[in-house]
Design a protein around this motif. Structure first.
Motif: not given
Length: 267
Positions: A38-58
């Motif tokens: 979704v993040a990849r396609l969103a960028q390819e379709q012109g969007a600015q993307v911000v991701l979230t994560s937390f803890g050890r997965t950051m």
């Protein structure tokens, strides 16, 4: 003269589906995840993307983010931490001046929740908070940044059935789907849509943590009229991107099935 009908429509020249949109994507952990695509396609379709994560997965998310077409910031968000939710809008403003879309790709259940008759309330409560209530919590936390026309999209696994091995996670998904309807009801007057994509089984990190997940892998392709590839998250991701776009302006409270057609078949 013939025309090639097999060309991917998303590759055609013209205005991008998400041109100028600002999209928050949760749940990016590996390249196999629906959220990553979704993040990849969103960028390819012109969007600015911000991701979230937390803890050890950051650190993992930050590493995977480098594999996107463009750099994407990763901010910390534990949906079970009210402090994280309360400060989310302020922290997002460090990267974007508003939001046009949010992808909810969050789910967790302790191991005990995958044995229905033996599951403890403590395990079930954790699964409910992280996997169902979090949709409402995320919607409330991001609503101040969203203008009319914005969209929230979540990922579910069809909760109409009592699936093998899914147990309390299945009950949690039923609550998640109900939560989406109420989010759609309460945010609709503000022009914010809320929809879900019910994806077939995808071989992700989360799926591998479900005991007996291979039961889905072995039978889904046989039951799906269109066939099904458990290694391909792109079809579900494309549906999410479409729902995040302006192409569904009057659709809310809906569940779009991307499962090869299994939901429509008898046993």
């Amino acid at each position: 003269m013939t025309t090639d009908q097999t060309t991917d429509p998303t590759s055609q020249a013209g205005p991008s589906m998400l041109h100028g949109k600002r999209i928050l994507v949760t749940g990016v952990l590996t390249e196999s995840s629906i959220a990553f695509h979704v993040a990849r396609l969103a960028q390819e379709q012109g969007a600015q993307v911000v991701l979230t994560s937390f803890g050890r997965t950051m650190k993992i998310t930050q590493m995977i983010a480098k594999r996107l077409p463009q750099p994407a910031p990763v901010i910390e968000l534990d949906v079970a931490d009210q402090g994280h939710l309360d400060s989310l809008a302020e922290r997002l403003r460090e990267h974007v001046d508003g939001l046009d879309g949010v992808l909810h790709s969050i789910g967790f259940a302790p191991a005990g929740a995958f044995t229905f008759l033996e599951g403890s309330w403590e395990d079930v409560a954790t699964a409910m908070q992280v996997s169902a209530y979090s949709l409402k919590a995320l919607a409330v936390a991001t609503e101040p940044l969203m203008a009319p026309g914005s969209a929230i999209v979540g990922l579910t696994f069809d909760a109409k059935f009592a699936w093998p091995v899914y147990d309390w996670m299945g009950v949690t998904k039923a609550a998640f789907e109900a939560t989406n309807r109420y989010v759609a009801r309460d945010l609709g007057p503000k022009g914010i849509r809320a929809n879900l994509v019910a994806a077939g089984p995808i071989r992700t990190t989360a799926a591998k943590s479900i005991p007996g997940f291979e039961q889905f892998e072995e039978t889904w392709d046989q039951r799906a009229p269109l066939g099904w590839d458990v290694n391909d998250a792109v079809p579900a991701a494309k549906a999410c991107v479409a729902l995040l776009s302006d192409w569904f302006p009057a659709t809310t409270g809906e569940i779009v099935h991307v499962d090869g057609g299994v939901h429509a078949m008898g046993q």
